[in-house]
Design a protein around this motif. Structure first.
Motif, PDB file in Angstrom:
ATOM      1  N   UNK A 188       0.799  -1.225   0.000  1.00  0.00           N
ATOM      2  CA  UNK A 188       0.000   0.000   0.000  1.00  0.00           C
ATOM      3  C   UNK A 188       0.836   1.281   0.000  1.00  0.00           C
ATOM      4  N   UNK A 189       2.122   1.170  -0.285  1.00  0.00           N
ATOM      5  CA  UNK A 189       2.921   2.383  -0.478  1.00  0.00           C
ATOM      6  C   UNK A 189       2.479   3.071  -1.770  1.00  0.00           C
ATOM      7  N   UNK A 190       2.693   4.390  -1.801  1.00  0.00           N
ATOM      8  CA  UNK A 190       2.408   5.084  -3.064  1.00  0.00           C
ATOM      9  C   UNK A 190       3.491   4.711  -4.074  1.00  0.00           C
ATOM     10  N   UNK A 191       3.203   4.967  -5.363  1.00  0.00           N
ATOM     11  CA  UNK A 191       4.179   4.633  -6.403  1.00  0.00           C
ATOM     12  C   UNK A 191       5.507   5.344  -6.137  1.00  0.00           C
ATOM     13  N   UNK A 192       5.372   6.604  -5.708  1.00  0.00           N
ATOM     14  CA  UNK A 192       6.575   7.393  -5.436  1.00  0.00           C
ATOM     15  C   UNK A 192       7.399   6.742  -4.320  1.00  0.00           C
ATOM     16  N   UNK A 193       6.695   6.359  -3.239  1.00  0.00           N
ATOM     17  CA  UNK A 193       7.387   5.716  -2.124  1.00  0.00           C
ATOM     18  C   UNK A 193       8.059   4.423  -2.569  1.00  0.00           C
ATOM     19  N   UNK A 194       7.281   3.631  -3.314  1.00  0.00           N
ATOM     20  CA  UNK A 194       7.827   2.351  -3.775  1.00  0.00           C
ATOM     21  C   UNK A 194       9.133   2.561  -4.521  1.00  0.00           C
ATOM     22  N   UNK A 195       9.109   3.520  -5.430  1.00  0.00           N
ATOM     23  CA  UNK A 195      10.287   3.748  -6.242  1.00  0.00           C
ATOM     24  C   UNK A 195      11.454   4.240  -5.381  1.00  0.00           C
ATOM     25  N   UNK A 196      11.128   5.200  -4.533  1.00  0.00           N
ATOM     26  CA  UNK A 196      12.160   5.790  -3.685  1.00  0.00           C
ATOM     27  C   UNK A 196      12.833   4.747  -2.801  1.00  0.00           C
ATOM     28  N   UNK A 197      11.983   3.975  -2.082  1.00  0.00           N
ATOM     29  CA  UNK A 197      12.554   3.002  -1.154  1.00  0.00           C
ATOM     30  C   UNK A 197      13.261   1.864  -1.878  1.00  0.00           C
ATOM     31  N   UNK A 198      12.705   1.459  -3.003  1.00  0.00           N
ATOM     32  CA  UNK A 198      13.369   0.417  -3.774  1.00  0.00           C
ATOM     33  C   UNK A 198      14.780   0.870  -4.122  1.00  0.00           C
TER      34      UNK A 198
END
Lengths: 208, 444
Positions: free
Chosen positions: B349-359
């Motif tokens: 349930x992370x936002x797309x931005x979060x997903x990308x950033x944390x990845x």
């Protein structure tokens, strides 16, 4: 029937009944003695308890002085070892000690069941203070030095009280209390900031 | 016996704050002082604009250390832990805390005697021929005395009274403190604190430590150039632990003797092999790799002590954790992403931005931290690599998304594993060891 028997029976009675016996007559009768034997040594149960406490103090002092390491100890360590051993000895009769301590007439600082112990302790600790002043562990202060023994007695009552109300496993908190209070006491008894302050103030007021 | 640690300034502790209130005051005092240092720093900076942040950190670290070293037990333990995670703390803090690993003020000899009486009914000198009156080494929750009987020398560890009982309340106090210096969020801390508490409580049980020490030293007996003390159950109890006295020097003293590159490599290699074997074969790890636990010798051998802090790795977690050092996965985005979900680095349930950033963050982190594993040999003396690690840590600390994340990132199981690797890397770095970094990693 000698004093020792009376004491043993009395501790036993308090341990089993959690109270003082109804009367001296009944107590002596139950243990197969005569009332007058009791009066040869004590006037009240209270005096008897005070004697029992004092015995524990005497035992403790004797015991630590027999230890080989004792001679090599600093005064601070001698006092520490006294407290640790005292509590160890009291553990054997904890229920009696708890009952007796909690049910005393006077505040233990002035007397109470510890009135005899106070004298025993005073003799013991006065010697140590002299030793400490000699070795420099304890600062010799005009008017105050003679009051040190009284202050340390106050600490003794504190430690016993702490142990009576201690509910930690193995009374570990009492161990910590002993360690910390003795360290604090000796920091106060040794040369410290108060001496320098006093010296400075004296200097300011004694200008010629 | 060169490994006695004697700090001339180390006097027997004059007063140890007991109650929670007193301990809390200690922390408050530190907080106030740290605040004052900031004020002082900025005031001085007006006068002298060249003043560096490092000067400030140093002033802070001294005050924090001053307060912490008067506390024993878990608070000191936390200081030790923070000092291991070098990349979480500025250098000045680290140096001060590293000192904390060595010098907690000792407790009195009568109390040691008393502890012996309680558990054995005898005093130390009745059990041993000789027994040092003063502690030769202070550990975080106890102190070590040297004893002898006949020809044999022993190290006898005695625990401070009441440590086990104070852990929970200590940790509660450290929490806001840790939050402040580590810049962590309440919720992140919450998850990890439980793990820390559990490990600390295990550490106060010397009977457990004895059992684990025996187990691990037997399992690792075949590894070359390392040795372990023998433990003596007959002279040990819940609060007293007796083992052989090992000779050798702690890392810093050892390095001061200018050991050759060859010797340093030999020791570094043993360290690496020891950890690799525990991690992948035993699935339980000596998770306290601070320099005080390793006694190094001129011939390149090393004694290993202290099994109080052992992390048992659940098999489930092992699978995921070591998936990411799989040499193939790092170049396989799909596999890596799956592993990230499993490890709790990113959430569905992370936002797309979060997903990308944390990845990206975690990908970089893993690339960096596992790079020794991906090579046949690795030179830990390469400071470039460690600078990259610290810089990365700095960068992370400054990433607002990470700080403001409402979810914890990373499993609590990783806490002690990371600490172990940080400790290992940092020791290898100080040794400047160039070693074969093979791993017995295998898919389970």
């Amino acid at each position: 029937m000698d004093i020792k028997d009376i004491k043993t029976h009395y501790i036993d009675y308090v341990l089993q009944n959690s109270k003082r016996p109804e009367s001296i007559y009944l107590f002596m009768k139950n243990i197969g003695g005569e009332e007058k034997t009791f009066y040869e040594h004590y006037t009240t149960f209270y005096d008897l308890e005070a004697a029992i406490w004092s015995d524990t103090f005497k035992d403790t002092i004797e015991k630590i002085q027999q230890e080989q390491v004792y001679e090599g100890y600093t005064v601070r360590e001698k006092i520490l070892s006294f407290y640790f051993t005292l509590i160890e000895n009291l553990k054997a009769v904890r229920s009696f000690a708890t009952y007796s301590f909690k049910n005393q007439k006077d505040f233990p600082l002035d007397g109470g069941v510890l009135k005899e112990s106070k004298q025993t302790f005073h003799d013991f600790v006065s010697q140590l203070i002299t030793e400490g002043v000699y070795t420099g562990e304890i600062a010799d202060r005009t008017f105050l030095t003679e009051r040190y023994a009284g202050a340390i007695w106050w600490e003794t009552v504190f430690i016993i009280r702490f142990w009576i109300y201690d509910s930690s496993k193995n009374f570990e908190r009492t161990d910590a209390a002993i360690e910390k209070s003795v360290n604090l006491a000796f920091d106060l008894l040794g040369k410290n900031i108060a001496d320098a302050t006093f010296d400075f103030i004296k200097f300011l007021f004694s200008k010629n | 016996m060169a490994d006695e640690i004697k700090d001339p300034n180390l006097k027997v502790q004059s007063s140890i704050p007991t109650s929670k209130v007193e301990r809390a005051t200690k922390f408050v005092k530190t907080g106030v002082k740290v605040g004052a240092n900031y004020v002082k720093h900025y005031a001085q900076k007006v006068v002298n604009p060249n003043l560096s942040k490092e000067d400030l950190d140093k002033a802070n670290a001294e005050d924090i250390y001053g307060a912490l070293s008067e506390l024993k037990g878990s608070a000191l333990k936390v200081a030790q832990m923070m000092s291991m995670d070098k990349n979480l703390l500025p250098q000045a803090y680290t140096d001060k805390f590293t000192m904390a690993q060595y010098s907690a003020p000792p407790l009195s000899y009568p109390l040691v005697v008393k502890t012996f009486q309680t558990y054995f009914g005898k005093s130390p000198t009745e059990i041993f021929d000789t027994f040092t009156k003063e502690a030769v080494n202070a550990a975080s929750i106890g102190q070590v005395h040297k004893a002898s009987k006949g020809e044999k020398y022993f190290a006898v560890k005695v625990q401070y009274p009441g440590v086990a009982e104070s852990i929970s309340s200590d940790l509660k106090m450290v929490k806001p403190f840790a939050k402040q210096i580590l810049g962590l969020q309440e919720k992140d801390l919450q998850m990890y604190m439980g793990e820390v508490e559990q490990m600390l409580i295990a550490e106060t049980d010397y009977e457990l430590e004895l059992k684990r020490g025996v187990e691990i030293s037997q399992a690792c007996a075949h590894l070359p150039n390392i040795d372990f003390p023998q433990y003596y159950p007959e002279y040990s109890s819940k609060r007293i632990l007796t083992m052989d006295w090992l000779t050798g020097q702690h890392l810093n003293e050892f390095l001061a003797t200018n050991p050759s590159q060859e010797v340093r490599n030999k020791i570094g290699q043993s360290l690496w092999d020891f950890y690799d074997y525990q991690m992948h074969e035993l699935l339980s790890v000596h998770a306290d790799p601070h320099p005080g636990n390793f006694l190094m010798r001129a011939d390149g051998t090393m004694g290993i002590i202290d099994f109080g802090c052992v992390k048992v790795i659940p098999l489930e977690y092992y699978r995921v954790h070591f998936k990411v050092i799989n040499p193939q996965i790092i170049d396989d985005d799909k596999m890596m992403l799956d592993a990230f979900y499993e490890l709790g680095f990113i959430y569905e349930d992370d936002t797309e931005h979060e997903k990308e950033l944390f990845t990206n963050i975690f990908k970089d982190m893993i690339r960096l931290t596992v790079s020794p594993f991906r090579q046949e040999t690795f030179d830990f003396g390469n400071n470039e690599y460690f600078k990259m690690l610290y810089d990365f840590g700095e960068k992370l600390a400054k990433t607002p998304e990470l700080k403001n994340s409402t979810k914890p990132r990373g499993s609590k199981e990783a806490l002690y594993l990371n600490r172990t690797y940080f400790g290992l890397y940092s020791m290898l770095n100080q040794l400047k060891a160039n070693i074969r970094t093979h791993t017995s990693w295998k898919a389970r």
